[in-house]
Motif scaffolding. Sequence first.
Motif, PDB file in Angstrom:
ATOM      1  N   ASN A   1       0.819  -1.221   0.000  1.00 27.46           N
ATOM      2  CA  ASN A   1       0.000   0.000   0.000  1.00 27.46           C
ATOM      3  C   ASN A   1       0.849   1.264   0.000  1.00 27.46           C
ATOM      4  O   ASN A   1       0.371   2.334   0.389  1.00 27.46           O
ATOM      5  N   PHE A   2       2.079   1.168  -0.480  1.00 26.38           N
ATOM      6  CA  PHE A   2       3.011   2.282  -0.344  1.00 26.38           C
ATOM      7  C   PHE A   2       2.503   3.554  -1.017  1.00 26.38           C
ATOM      8  O   PHE A   2       2.653   4.651  -0.484  1.00 26.38           O
ATOM      9  N   GLY A   3       1.888   3.427  -2.176  1.00 25.97           N
ATOM     10  CA  GLY A   3       1.411   4.598  -2.902  1.00 25.97           C
ATOM     11  C   GLY A   3       0.286   5.335  -2.204  1.00 25.97           C
ATOM     12  O   GLY A   3       0.049   6.515  -2.478  1.00 25.97           O
ATOM     13  N   ARG A   4      -0.415   4.651  -1.296  1.00 24.68           N
ATOM     14  CA  ARG A   4      -1.508   5.262  -0.520  1.00 24.68           C
ATOM     15  C   ARG A   4      -1.306   4.997   0.972  1.00 24.68           C
ATOM     16  O   ARG A   4      -2.252   4.769   1.712  1.00 24.68           O
ATOM     17  N   LEU A   5      -0.064   5.061   1.416  1.00 28.30           N
ATOM     18  CA  LEU A   5       0.290   4.621   2.758  1.00 28.30           C
ATOM     19  C   LEU A   5      -0.488   5.344   3.846  1.00 28.30           C
ATOM     20  O   LEU A   5      -0.953   4.736   4.814  1.00 28.30           O
ATOM     21  N   HIS A   6      -0.665   6.657   3.703  1.00 26.61           N
ATOM     22  CA  HIS A   6      -1.329   7.426   4.765  1.00 26.61           C
ATOM     23  C   HIS A   6      -2.837   7.168   4.774  1.00 26.61           C
ATOM     24  O   HIS A   6      -3.463   7.220   5.831  1.00 26.61           O
ATOM     25  N   HIS A   7      -3.396   6.870   3.614  1.00 29.14           N
ATOM     26  CA  HIS A   7      -4.791   6.422   3.574  1.00 29.14           C
ATOM     27  C   HIS A   7      -4.918   5.059   4.256  1.00 29.14           C
ATOM     28  O   HIS A   7      -5.893   4.797   4.977  1.00 29.14           O
ATOM     29  N   TYR A   8      -3.945   4.205   4.010  1.00 29.95           N
ATOM     30  CA  TYR A   8      -3.944   2.869   4.607  1.00 29.95           C
ATOM     31  C   TYR A   8      -3.908   2.973   6.134  1.00 29.95           C
ATOM     32  O   TYR A   8      -4.701   2.328   6.835  1.00 29.95           O
ATOM     33  N   HIS A   9      -3.027   3.818   6.657  1.00 27.92           N
ATOM     34  CA  HIS A   9      -2.961   4.030   8.103  1.00 27.92           C
ATOM     35  C   HIS A   9      -4.271   4.605   8.634  1.00 27.92           C
ATOM     36  O   HIS A   9      -4.720   4.242   9.724  1.00 27.92           O
ATOM     37  N   THR A  10      -4.856   5.528   7.868  1.00 26.70           N
ATOM     38  CA  THR A  10      -6.119   6.141   8.292  1.00 26.70           C
ATOM     39  C   THR A  10      -7.224   5.097   8.360  1.00 26.70           C
ATOM     40  O   THR A  10      -8.021   5.071   9.321  1.00 26.70           O
ATOM     41  N   ASP A  11      -7.297   4.228   7.366  1.00 22.37           N
ATOM     42  CA  ASP A  11      -8.305   3.159   7.371  1.00 22.37           C
ATOM     43  C   ASP A  11      -8.142   2.258   8.587  1.00 22.37           C
ATOM     44  O   ASP A  11      -9.133   1.896   9.246  1.00 22.37           O
ATOM     45  N   LEU A  12      -6.903   1.904   8.911  1.00 22.24           N
ATOM     46  CA  LEU A  12      -6.650   1.055  10.076  1.00 22.24           C
ATOM     47  C   LEU A  12      -6.983   1.786  11.378  1.00 22.24           C
ATOM     48  O   LEU A  12      -7.532   1.191  12.312  1.00 22.24           O
ATOM     49  N   ALA A  13      -6.667   3.085  11.439  1.00 24.64           N
ATOM     50  CA  ALA A  13      -6.933   3.867  12.648  1.00 24.64           C
ATOM     51  C   ALA A  13      -8.431   4.038  12.894  1.00 24.64           C
ATOM     52  O   ALA A  13      -8.862   4.201  14.037  1.00 24.64           O
ATOM     53  N   ARG A  14      -9.218   4.018  11.831  1.00 27.05           N
ATOM     54  CA  ARG A  14     -10.669   4.114  12.008  1.00 27.05           C
ATOM     55  C   ARG A  14     -11.216   2.844  12.659  1.00 27.05           C
ATOM     56  O   ARG A  14     -12.213   2.899  13.379  1.00 27.05           O
TER      57      ARG A  14
ATOM     58  N   ALA B   1      -3.616  10.804   9.744  1.00 27.05           N
ATOM     59  CA  ALA B   1      -4.820  10.072  10.136  1.00 27.05           C
ATOM     60  C   ALA B   1      -5.589  10.808  11.231  1.00 27.05           C
ATOM     61  O   ALA B   1      -6.829  10.870  11.201  1.00 27.05           O
ATOM     62  N   MET B   2      -4.874  11.404  12.175  1.00 27.83           N
ATOM     63  CA  MET B   2      -5.526  12.092  13.288  1.00 27.83           C
ATOM     64  C   MET B   2      -6.393  13.245  12.803  1.00 27.83           C
ATOM     65  O   MET B   2      -7.452  13.530  13.376  1.00 27.83           O
ATOM     66  N   GLY B   3      -5.957  13.915  11.738  1.00 31.62           N
ATOM     67  CA  GLY B   3      -6.746  15.012  11.182  1.00 31.62           C
ATOM     68  C   GLY B   3      -8.057  14.560  10.578  1.00 31.62           C
ATOM     69  O   GLY B   3      -8.928  15.395  10.297  1.00 31.62           O
ATOM     70  N   ARG B   4      -8.223  13.263  10.401  1.00 26.96           N
ATOM     71  CA  ARG B   4      -9.428  12.709   9.787  1.00 26.96           C
ATOM     72  C   ARG B   4     -10.256  11.870  10.751  1.00 26.96           C
ATOM     73  O   ARG B   4     -11.210  11.207  10.338  1.00 26.96           O
TER      74      ARG B   4
ATOM     75  N   PHE C   1      -1.294  17.940  21.270  1.00 23.18           N
ATOM     76  CA  PHE C   1      -1.374  16.484  21.241  1.00 23.18           C
ATOM     77  C   PHE C   1      -2.584  16.021  20.429  1.00 23.18           C
ATOM     78  O   PHE C   1      -2.722  14.846  20.121  1.00 23.18           O
ATOM     79  N   LYS C   2      -3.413  16.978  20.075  1.00 27.57           N
ATOM     80  CA  LYS C   2      -4.557  16.738  19.198  1.00 27.57           C
ATOM     81  C   LYS C   2      -4.240  17.243  17.789  1.00 27.57           C
ATOM     82  O   LYS C   2      -4.506  16.577  16.793  1.00 27.57           O
ATOM     83  N   PHE C   3      -3.651  18.427  17.725  1.00 26.77           N
ATOM     84  CA  PHE C   3      -3.172  19.018  16.481  1.00 26.77           C
ATOM     85  C   PHE C   3      -1.655  18.889  16.484  1.00 26.77           C
ATOM     86  O   PHE C   3      -0.946  19.684  17.095  1.00 26.77           O
ATOM     87  N   THR C   4      -1.146  17.852  15.823  1.00 26.41           N
ATOM     88  CA  THR C   4       0.241  17.424  16.016  1.00 26.41           C
ATOM     89  C   THR C   4       1.193  17.863  14.914  1.00 26.41           C
ATOM     90  O   THR C   4       2.308  17.343  14.814  1.00 26.41           O
TER      91      THR C   4
END
Length: 505
Positions: free
Chosen positions: A50-63, A407-410, A440-443
Motif C-alpha cells: 500500500n506504499f502509494g496510498r500509505l497514509h490512507h492505509y494508516h487512516t483506514d486502520l486507525a478508524r 490520520a488524526m486530522g481525519r 497532542f490533538k493538532f500534532t
Amino acid sequence: MKLIYTYISLLISLLLSLLLLKGFFLGWFTERKKKQYHPISSTVFHQLLNFGRLHHYHTDLARRHTTFRLFGVGNSEIYTANPANVEYMLKTNFTNYAKGTYHYDILSGLLGDGIFAVDGEKWRHQRKIASYEFSTKVLRDSSSVVFRRNAAKLAHIVSDAATSNQEMDMQDLFMKSTLDSIFKVGFGLELNSLCGSSEEGRRFAEAFDESSVLTFWHYVDPLWKLKKRFNIGSEAMLQEKKKSIDEFVYKLIQSKKEQMSGQRDSMEKEDILSRFLALSHEDPVNMNDCYLRDIILNFIIAGKDTTALTLSWFVYMISKNTVVQEKIAREVKEATHAQDSSSIDQFTTSMREEALNKMHHLHAALTETLRLYPPVPVDGKFCLADDTLPDGFEVRKGDMVAYLPYAMGRMKFIWGEDAEVFRPERWIDDDGIFQPESPFKFTAFQAGPRICLGKEFAYRQMKIFAAVLLHFFRFKLSDKKKTVKYRTMITLHIDEGLYVQAYHA
C-alpha cells in the motif's frame, strides 16, 4: 523491469507475512494471555503493498482501531491516533520514546547526525543553539525582510503568468522560494533558485527531494540493508543523489568559512550556519564539516519542505473553496489598509507584524490545511523499555511506536463529524479570534521537548506569502477533474505538482 521488481516484492512480502503469522501463533499467542497488546491489523509488509496510498492505509486502520499493531521482522510497529497516547509519548514519558537506532539507521543515510535523526547530547546541543537563534529579535526581523522580498519575487512571477493566462506549478514555485529563504536566513547565501539563476541550486534541490523519497522507502522495504551492502537498486540511486548533495553542501561550508575568515567576531551571529561555524573553532573534533553538513540538511528539510508544502496544500484547498479565498483576501486588505493602486513591491514592503497578527482567518485557514495535510504525516519513535500506554495496552522494548498526524486530522472522535471537511471556522471563536488546540490533538508541529522551534517562524513566512498572493490574485485548479494525490516520502509532497491558474484580483 519495474513490473518484475513489483511482482518479486509482492511475493517476498507474502512469504514473509506467512512466516510472521506462523511465529505469532507459535509464540505470541501464549504471551497475549498474560499481557494485553494492541489489536493486530496486519504485517509491516502490507505497507509495501500500500506504499502509494500509505497514509490512507494508516487512516483506514486507525478508524477500525485507534491504536493498532503491525508485525515485523524482530519487532512490532505500533501506530496511534489517540491524543492521550501522543501526549504520553511526546511529553509524559518522553525519555522512553526516542529516535533510537531503528530510526537513526533509516534516516542517517540522508540526514546524518542532524537534529531530526539523533537523540541525547547531539540533539540537545543542536536544539540549544537553534533555540537561541529562533528567539532572537535579530533573526525575527531579518527573516521577515527575506520573506517579504521573496514573496514579492514570487508575486511578480505569478503576475506574469496571470497576464499571459499560463498555468503554474505552485508547489515548484513555493519550493524554490522557501529554499531561497532558508538559504539566506540560515546560511547567508543568495541562492536565487526561484529566478532560475542557480543551476547548482536546482540540481541540489532535485537530488534532495529524490533522496527523501528513497530514504522513506527504507521504512517499508525489508531488503534495503541488503541492497545498501551491495550498492544495488534503490540504494545505489540514493548514494548517487547523496554525492550531488554533499558536493553542494561542502562547497557552501567552505565558502562560508572563507567569508568568516578574519572577521569571526562581527559575523558569528549573521546566520545560523555562522553561529555553528564559530563554535567549530572551539570544538573542531566534534564540530567538523561532516557534522555541519548534517545540521545544514536538517535545517533545509525543516525550512523548505514544511512551509512550501503547507502553502501548496493551502492553495489547493482555497482553489476548491472560493468563499474562503475571498474572505481571506478581504481580511488582508482590511488588516493592511492597502490601497488598490499599491504595487506588489509597495504592498509587500509595507506589510508589518501588526497587520499579520490581525489576520485570524488566514491563520485559521493555514492551520486547517496543516490539520488535513501535515507536512510530516507520520512520526515514529522507538520504545526503550517495556511500558504501558494510557489506553491500557502494553508496549515492548524495541517496538517502533509512531503517531499519525495525517490520520488524526481525519478522526471524527477528535474533530467531529465534519473531520474531513476543510472548515477554517473551527479555529475561530465568537469574537473572530483564532483559538489554538492542544498540540497532542493538532500534532503538525510535534509537542513536548521536541516541539518545533520554528513554528512561529513558519507561520510568519506562510502568512506573508499567502497575504501577498491573495491581495493581488485569485486561484483555480487548471484541471478540476484531476485527483490531487500525495507522494509517499518523508514529507507530504503533492504528487506531480499543483497546477493552477491565477487571475488578477
